[in-house]
Design an enzyme around this catalytic site. Structure first.
Site, PDB file in Angstrom:
ATOM      1  N   ASP A   1      33.642  32.110  41.218  1.00  0.00           N
ATOM      2  CA  ASP A   1      34.388  33.235  41.773  1.00  0.00           C
ATOM      3  C   ASP A   1      33.553  34.000  42.798  1.00  0.00           C
ATOM      4  O   ASP A   1      33.997  34.255  43.916  1.00  0.00           O
ATOM      5  CB  ASP A   1      34.862  34.173  40.649  1.00  0.00           C
ATOM      6  N   ASN A   2      32.333  34.340  42.422  1.00  0.00           N
ATOM      7  CA  ASN A   2      31.478  35.068  43.358  1.00  0.00           C
ATOM      8  C   ASN A   2      31.035  34.179  44.523  1.00  0.00           C
ATOM      9  O   ASN A   2      30.876  34.658  45.652  1.00  0.00           O
ATOM     10  CB  ASN A   2      30.250  35.637  42.647  1.00  0.00           C
TER      11      ASN A   2
END
Length: 314
Positions: free
Chosen positions: A157-158
């Site tokens: 996600d990051n």
């Protein structure tokens, strides 16, 4: 719609998502964890933030928004100590730092509880974090792009958000809504290993920020403050410590109330405060243990964290 796993890397979440990602009928995608709920209207407001006109008073040079994300707000539905500590962590320290970093917007900082982005943007990035113009100049366009390229990372996600930020020069928008994250049955051991896992991943993704992490914690700052004030003004440490923790707790309770829309409920007050205190006391020991290792366990599998957050099965 989830249609089944397709193995494209070591990250099981990416493997679960990639087939639906390819089959999606529209460009805007909403990745929402199965233990997350949102208020009615969240999707509409998020799409407005992603594709709508810039807010009044925005700078003419404001960059295009590529990711809309939400602050997690946790609910512990189990009375286990680990569950309560995770709830206290997400609703105070984590939320405080998450909002602060995204307000300053000096770099990407995104968790994957609830994210909106465009598939057309994801198809242009590969996790190298090199500007796309540089990649083209170096003839790196043969490297796999799109969601499957992020199957080699644990914190996909990051990494996706960072790739959109650094490779395409796009930006993020933190929504006014919260991601209501249900925390299940988590023991103290589960909580500790969860924190260890993400510290070890962050160490390989953003080393400088990870090294500075202890200086955002109450315990380390209280020691520094009490020693400094005693040296400068001869004020007894217990006075500084009392004032420090009173102010720290007050700020954390204000953060909780701002996210929840109401003060800490009296029914969970003492359990929450006990978990909050335990989290504050354990933060530094957990950090010191985590920072010197590279192996993590996630969803029953053991991984070794490599450079830039990439992982390999052990």
């Amino acid at each position: 719609r989830w249609t089944g796993e397709e193995k494209v890397g070591v990250n099981p979440k990416v493997n679960n998502l990639v087939r639906s990602y390819r089959q999606a009928a529209n460009d805007i995608l909403w990745v929402l964890d199965s233990n997350v709920m949102v208020h009615p209207g969240t999707l509409a407001r998020s799409v407005d933030a992603l594709d709508g006109p810039p807010p009044p008073g925005s700078s003419p040079s404001r960059r295009k928004i590529a990711v809309v994300h939400h602050v997690p707000f946790a609910f512990a539905n189990e009375a286990k100590l680990g569950s309560r500590m995770e709830e206290a962590f997400l609703n105070t320290n984590h939320a405080k730092m998450y909002i602060a970093i995204n307000t300053l917007a000096i770099d990407s900082c995104v968790v994957g509880k609830s994210n909106l982005y465009r598939r057309s943007d994801i198809e242009r990035v590969n996790g190298s974090l090199k500007p796309s113009s540089m990649e083209t100049a170096n003839s790196d366009f043969h490297i796999e792009h799109g969601l499957s390229a992020f199957g080699r990372f644990l914190a996909e996600d990051n990494m996706i958000a960072s790739a959109l930020w650094h490779e395409l020069g796009l930006r993020h928008d933190l929504s006014c809504d919260v991601a209501r994250n249900i925390v299940g049955n988590m023991t103290l051991t589960d909580y500790i290993w969860r924190r260890v896992r993400w510290i070890r991943v962050r160490k390989h993704m953003v080393l400088s920020a990870t090294i500075l992490e202890p200086f955002t914690e109450a315990l380390v700052l209280s020691v520094i403050a009490s020693a400094s004030i005693r040296y400068l003004f001869a004020i007894p440490p217990w006075i500084t410590l009392f004032l420090h923790y009173s102010l720290w707790l007050s700020v954390d309770m204000d953060v909780y109330a701002s996210l929840a829309g109401h003060p800490l409920p009296s029914a969970i007050r003492w359990e929450f405060l006990a978990a909050w205190a335990a989290r504050e006391l354990l933060a530094l020991p957990i950090y010191l243990f985590a920072i010197f290792g590279d192996e993590v366990v996630w969803r029953g599998n053991s991984y070794r964290v490599l450079r830039n957050g990439e992982v390999s099965l052990t």
